[in-house]
Design a protein around this motif. Structure first.
Motif, PDB file in Angstrom:
ATOM      1  N   ILE A 181       0.856  -1.187   0.000  1.00  0.00           N
ATOM      2  CA  ILE A 181       0.000   0.000   0.000  1.00  0.00           C
ATOM      3  C   ILE A 181       0.893   1.239   0.000  1.00  0.00           C
ATOM      4  CG2 ILE A 181      -1.871   1.216   1.160  1.00  0.00           C
ATOM      5  CD1 ILE A 181      -2.615  -1.575   0.172  1.00  0.00           C
ATOM      6  N   PRO A 182       0.863   2.049  -1.057  1.00  0.00           N
ATOM      7  CA  PRO A 182       1.730   3.233  -1.122  1.00  0.00           C
ATOM      8  C   PRO A 182       1.377   4.239  -0.027  1.00  0.00           C
ATOM      9  CG  PRO A 182       0.813   2.689  -3.284  1.00  0.00           C
ATOM     10  CD  PRO A 182       0.056   1.873  -2.281  1.00  0.00           C
ATOM     11  N   PRO A 183       2.374   4.960   0.495  1.00  0.00           N
ATOM     12  CA  PRO A 183       2.086   6.010   1.484  1.00  0.00           C
ATOM     13  C   PRO A 183       1.125   7.042   0.911  1.00  0.00           C
ATOM     14  CG  PRO A 183       4.448   5.559   1.389  1.00  0.00           C
ATOM     15  CD  PRO A 183       3.819   4.819   0.251  1.00  0.00           C
ATOM     16  N   GLY A 184       0.223   7.502   1.723  1.00  0.00           N
ATOM     17  CA  GLY A 184      -0.760   8.479   1.275  1.00  0.00           C
ATOM     18  C   GLY A 184      -2.040   7.862   0.760  1.00  0.00           C
ATOM     19  N   THR A 185      -2.096   6.522   0.685  1.00  0.00           N
ATOM     20  CA  THR A 185      -3.313   5.859   0.216  1.00  0.00           C
ATOM     21  C   THR A 185      -4.414   6.013   1.260  1.00  0.00           C
ATOM     22  OG1 THR A 185      -2.033   4.243  -1.042  1.00  0.00           O
ATOM     23  CG2 THR A 185      -4.313   3.680  -0.541  1.00  0.00           C
ATOM     24  N   ARG A 186      -5.592   6.366   0.811  1.00  0.00           N
ATOM     25  CA  ARG A 186      -6.721   6.522   1.709  1.00  0.00           C
ATOM     26  C   ARG A 186      -7.865   5.610   1.265  1.00  0.00           C
ATOM     27  NH1 ARG A 186      -3.178   7.781   4.074  1.00  0.00           N
ATOM     28  NH2 ARG A 186      -2.483   9.840   4.770  1.00  0.00           N
ATOM     29  N   ASP A 226      -5.188  13.231   6.534  1.00  0.00           N
ATOM     30  CA  ASP A 226      -3.924  12.633   6.981  1.00  0.00           C
ATOM     31  C   ASP A 226      -3.882  12.470   8.498  1.00  0.00           C
ATOM     32  OD1 ASP A 226      -3.048  12.612   4.372  1.00  0.00           O
ATOM     33  OD2 ASP A 226      -1.960  14.511   4.521  1.00  0.00           O
ATOM     34  N   ASN A 227      -4.831  13.095   9.195  1.00  0.00           N
ATOM     35  CA  ASN A 227      -4.839  13.077  10.650  1.00  0.00           C
ATOM     36  C   ASN A 227      -5.734  11.969  11.202  1.00  0.00           C
ATOM     37  OD1 ASN A 227      -3.222  15.396  10.613  1.00  0.00           O
ATOM     38  ND2 ASN A 227      -5.004  16.744  10.609  1.00  0.00           N
ATOM     39  N   LEU A 228      -5.488  11.647  12.450  1.00  0.00           N
ATOM     40  CA  LEU A 228      -6.346  10.736  13.198  1.00  0.00           C
ATOM     41  C   LEU A 228      -6.914  11.491  14.394  1.00  0.00           C
ATOM     42  CD1 LEU A 228      -4.088   7.540  13.273  1.00  0.00           C
ATOM     43  CD2 LEU A 228      -6.094   7.923  11.834  1.00  0.00           C
ATOM     44  N   ARG A 229      -8.104  11.112  14.826  1.00  0.00           N
ATOM     45  CA  ARG A 229      -8.726  11.730  15.992  1.00  0.00           C
ATOM     46  C   ARG A 229      -9.088  10.643  16.997  1.00  0.00           C
ATOM     47  NH1 ARG A 229     -11.687  16.413  17.553  1.00  0.00           N
ATOM     48  NH2 ARG A 229     -11.152  17.365  15.544  1.00  0.00           N
ATOM     49  N   VAL A 230      -8.839  10.933  18.285  1.00  0.00           N
ATOM     50  CA  VAL A 230      -9.175  10.002  19.348  1.00  0.00           C
ATOM     51  C   VAL A 230      -9.762  10.787  20.518  1.00  0.00           C
ATOM     52  CG1 VAL A 230      -6.857  10.109  20.391  1.00  0.00           C
ATOM     53  CG2 VAL A 230      -8.322   8.104  20.800  1.00  0.00           C
ATOM     54  N   THR A 279       4.164  12.755   0.900  1.00  0.00           N
ATOM     55  CA  THR A 279       5.441  13.478   0.943  1.00  0.00           C
ATOM     56  C   THR A 279       6.473  12.787   1.819  1.00  0.00           C
ATOM     57  OG1 THR A 279       4.638  14.863   2.771  1.00  0.00           O
ATOM     58  CG2 THR A 279       4.283  15.659   0.530  1.00  0.00           C
ATOM     59  N   GLY A 280       6.107  11.652   2.408  1.00  0.00           N
ATOM     60  CA  GLY A 280       7.061  10.931   3.255  1.00  0.00           C
ATOM     61  C   GLY A 280       6.914  11.208   4.735  1.00  0.00           C
TER      62      GLY A 280
END
Length: 323
Positions: A181-186, A226-230, A279-280
Motif C-alpha cells: 500500500i503506497p504512502p498516502g493511500t486513503r 492525513d490526521n487521526l482523531r481520538v 510526501t514521506g
C-alpha cells in the motif's frame, strides 16, 4: 489442437456471453498458480487461452465455423497443401458446382502448373494483404488488443497502513497477490497492478487489476484526511489541576500533558502520530478531552459542588442559548 468449443465445454450455438462466462470459470479453476502440483496445468491453461482466442473473437469464430481457419487459428490452405484454397489443388483447379472440369497443361512449352498456381497465389496474397511476391508492400503492423481489467478490493487496518505492511488481494482471475500500500493511500483509492488482469485474446498485453483499498473501522481512531482523531477520557481533577496522562497511538502509547483548567472537548495535537502522507511524513493525532465524572455518587464531591455553586456561580452559556 482440440476443437475450441470442446476445450471450453460449450455448444457451437453458445452465445458470446456464455463463451465468456465459461472461459472465466475455467481460467480461474485451471490457472497454474492454483495448481502448482499439477505439471500439466500450464498446458491446459495455454490450450484454454488458445481456444478462447478463436471462439471468443467474433470474426475468428465465424471463420472457424466456415472452415476457413483451423483450431490453431491458421488458414486451412497453409501447411496442408492447397486442396482447400478457393477450389484449387496442387494438381489444378477443382471444379465447383456447374463448372466445367479442366486442368493447366504445358503442351505449348509455356508456364508449368506450379508456375501458374504460384502466380495466382501471388496475386491473391497481394490483394488480401498476405504479402505476395509481386506488388506486396510492407505489412501493416497488427494491433494487439489488451486483455480486460479486473476489479478487486482489499480491507486494511490502520495499523497496517502505518507500519507499511503488505496485504493479500484475491483477484477474479484466481490469483492471490501480496500488495504494497503506497504512502498516502486513503480509503476508496484504487491501486493499479499492471498485467494482472485477464489475458488478451490475440496475444496482446494482459489487462490490469484495479484494487480498491478499504479501511477497516478502528475502535479508537477516526480518520480525518492525513490526521487521526481520538477521544481521551480525563477525570475532573485532571481537567482542573492538570496532569500527565498516557495516550494511545497506532505506534504505541505516549505521555501527554493535560494543562490545568482544561475544558471538556479541548483538542490537543500530537505531531507526526497520524497516517503516512505522500510526501514521506505523517499527519497528526488530534486528542479530544472528555471529562468523566465518577460512576458512583460521591457525597464529598456533591458537597463541594454545592458550596461552589452557592459562592462561585458563573455563566458559561450566552444569550444565544436562551440564557
Amino acid at each position: 489442437m482440440r476443437d475450441p468449443y470442446q476445450v471450453l465445454g460449450v455448444e457451437k450455438t453458445a452465445s458470446e456471453a456464455e463463451i465468456k462466462k465459461a472461459f472465466r470459470r475455467l481460467a480461474k479453476s485451471s490457472h497454474p498458480d492454483r495448481n502448482k502440483d499439477d505439471p500439466k496445468a500450464q498446458d491446459r491453461f495455454a490450450e484454454l487461452n488458445s481456444a478462447y482466442e478463436i471462439v471468443g473473437d467474433k470474426e475468428k469464430r465465424e471463420k472457424f465455423d466456415r472452415g476457413e481457419i483451423g483450431a490453431d487459428g491458421k488458414p486451412r490452405f497453409q501447411g496442408g497443401g492447397f486442396d482447400d484454397f478457393q477450389g484449387f489443388s496442387s494438381r489444378g483447379p477443382r471444379p465447383g458446382p456447374g463448372a466445367q472440369s479442366f486442368r493447366w497443361t504445358n503442351e505449348g512449352g509455356g508456364a508449368t502448373d506450379d508456375d501458374i498456381l504460384s502466380e495466382i497465389l501471388s496475386g491473391f496474397s497481394s490483394r488480401a494483404g498476405f504479402g505476395g511476391r509481386r506488388g506486396a508492400g510492407p505489412r501493416p503492423q497488427q494491433t494487439r488488443t489488451p486483455g480486460e481489467d479486473v476489479n478487486a478490493a482489499v480491507a486494511v487496518t490502520l495499523e497496517q497502513i502505518v507500519l507499511g505492511e503488505k496485504v493479500r488481494a484475491e483477484l477474479p482471475t484466481g490469483r492471490t497477490l501480496e500488495v504494497a500500500i503506497p504512502p498516502g493511500t486513503r480509503s476508496g483509492k484504487q491501486i493499479r497492478l499492471r498485467g494482472q488482469g485477464w489475458a488478451s485474446q490475440d496475444g496482446g498485453p494482459a489487462g490490469d487489476a484495479m484494487v480498491t483499498v478499504e479501511f477497516i473501522p478502528h475502535p479508537l481512531f477516526k480518520v480525518e484526511g492525513d490526521n487521526l482523531r481520538v477521544d481521551l477520557p480525563v477525570t475532573l481533577d485532571e481537567a482542573v489541576l492538570g496532569a500527565k496522562v498516557r495516550v494511545p497511538t497506532l505506534g504505541g502509547s505516549v505521555t501527554m500533558t493535560v494543562p490545568a483548567n482544561s475544558n471538556g472537548g479541548r483538542v490537543m495535537r500530537l505531531k507526526g502520530k497520524g497516517l503516512p502522507t505522500t510526501t514521506g511524513g505523517h499527519g497528526d493525532l488530534l486528542v479530544a478531552l472528555r471529562i468523566m465524572l465518577p460512576e458512583t455518587v460521591d457525597p464529598e464531591l456533591e458537597a463541594l459542588m454545592q458550596r461552589w455553586r452557592d459562592s462561585n456561580r458563573y455563566s458559561v452559556r450566552g444569550p444565544e442559548y436562551g440564557a
